[in-house]
Design an enzyme around this catalytic site. Structure first.
Site, PDB file in Angstrom:
ATOM      1  CB  SER A 126      -0.860  -0.030   1.266  1.00 51.73           C
ATOM      2  OG  SER A 126      -1.433   1.222   1.476  1.00 51.73           O
ATOM      3  CE1 TYR A 151      -4.163  -2.647   5.639  1.00 56.31           C
ATOM      4  CE2 TYR A 151      -3.684  -0.304   5.428  1.00 56.31           C
ATOM      5  CZ  TYR A 151      -3.929  -1.531   4.849  1.00 56.31           C
ATOM      6  OH  TYR A 151      -3.919  -1.648   3.479  1.00 56.31           O
ATOM      7  CE  LYS A 155      -1.654  -4.344   3.264  1.00 60.62           C
ATOM      8  NZ  LYS A 155      -1.942  -5.648   2.661  1.00 60.62           N
TER       9      LYS A 155
END
Ligand code: UDP
Length: 338
Positions: A126, A151, A155
């Site tokens: 991302s 979150y 990644k």
């Protein structure tokens, strides 16, 4: 026929990616625990391509279950790994849930790839790894910064785990695709985004407001340092994004470098107001919205430099913003009817 394993293949990006792999002539094995998707997605996929993918309802963080699938499909040429939790706000409240699932899931996938000698991984990363970059647009050389949420951190950590694993193994290669903001639905309106509960993301909130499920859209801030004051993102059509995974696997199969990273966006930033205007003009729907305070943790603006993907993967986003928001609307209408 070459086979690929797609984890999270009934999810939003996953399902569109299954379609693109099937269209490109691959056999697809889907693994999904259906925690944020429904089994009917397989029927949607089948109605588009005529092929129902092989499906396992399995959690990638369950070591034993996952191994059974890899053992049965060790002839796969690549794994595309989507299965992960993705709600930024929830990750702040329940960080361990995110670390457990998103990290353990990748570790299990990589362990099985090594054990069963499946050499190629495409990882769904991302643009969140860049935070608010100093220079725009963002290239792949833009520094990766401290993540703003658990979150985002998963990644970042997952990309590092992939690099360390490749460095320690002889026969593992990977590409991380750093997505900007995927929106829209398949042109057939047979698959699309199915947010659980109140949507966090802009486009599903817009379509649910237009259809009457939500009273009004809150525009989070109009005092940013941008031309119209609202925040800017790079919104990419989900089918264009899905196609990037197919070209990434083809590059891995052609013995490219062992690890590469690509930005996957359109190269163009759009503000929240521009998205609202595109939605209204391409669908003829009037949207009820009001300006409210900024949302905590939001960055001001980000969009991609996609020249690396354009040049090396021979890939670029093709579907216009108007067509994309219209596809999201067609999908919303179909979901509400069914
Ligand atoms: N946004 C908004 N109202 C909403 C949801 C999002 O104004 O109900 C804005 C948000 O502040 C951001 C942009 O739309 O500027 C994209 O938000 P989204 O959550 O879709 O993606 P992300 O912030 O993760 O890039």
């Amino acid at each position: 026929m070459q086979k690929v394993i797609i984890t999270g293949g009934t999810g939003y990006i996953g399902s569109h990616t299954v379609v693109e792999f099937q269209n490109a002539g691959f056999e697809v094995v889907v693994i999904d625990n259906l925690s944020n998707s429904v089994i009917e997605v397989l029927t949607g996929i089948e109605s588009i391509t005529g092929i129902r993918p092989i499906f396992y309802q399995i959690d990638v963080s369950e070591t034993k279950d996952l191994e059974t699938v890899f053992k049965d499909h060790k002839d796969a040429v690549a794994v595309i790994h989507f299965a992960a939790y993705k709600a930024v706000g929830e990750s702040v409240k329940e960080p361990l849930k995110y670390y457990q699932n998103n990290i353990q899931g990748l570790v299990n996938v990589l362990s099985n790839m090594i054990k069963y000698d499946i050499p190629n991984l495409v990882f769904s990363s991302s643009c969140t790894v860049y935070g608010q970059p100093e220079k725009l647009p963002v290239t792949e050389d833009t520094p990766v910064v401290k993540a703003e949420s658990p979150y985002g951190n998963t990644k970042k950590i997952n990309e590092e785990i992939i690099v360390d694993t490749i460095n320690s193994s002889e026969n593992l290669n990977a590409i991380s695709l750093r997505y900007f903001n995927p929106i829209g639905a398949h042109i057939s309106a047979n698959i699309g985004e199915l947010p659980l509960g109140v949507p966090n993301n802009l486009l599903p909130y817009i379509t649910q407001t237009a259809i009457g499920l939500r009273k009004e859209l809150s525009v989070f801030g109009d005092d940013y340092n941008t031309p119209d004051g609202t925040a800017i993102r790079d919104y990419i059509n989900v089918c264009d994004l899905a196609k990037a995974h197919v070209v990434a696997v083809k590059r891995l199969l052609n013995n490219a470098l062992r690890y590469e990273v690509f930005n996957i966006g359109t190269g163009k930033g759009s503000s929240v107001m521009e998205i609202i205007n595109a939605f209204e003009s391409s669908t003829g729907q009037k949207l009820n919205y009001k300006i409210v305070d900024r949302r905590a943790g939001d960055i001001e603006q980000v969009w991609a430099d996609t020249s690396k993907a354009n040049k090396i993967l021979c890939w670029k986003a093709e579907i216009s913003l108007d067509e994309t928001v219209k596809s999201a609307w067609e999908w919303e209408k179909k979901v509400q009817k069914s």
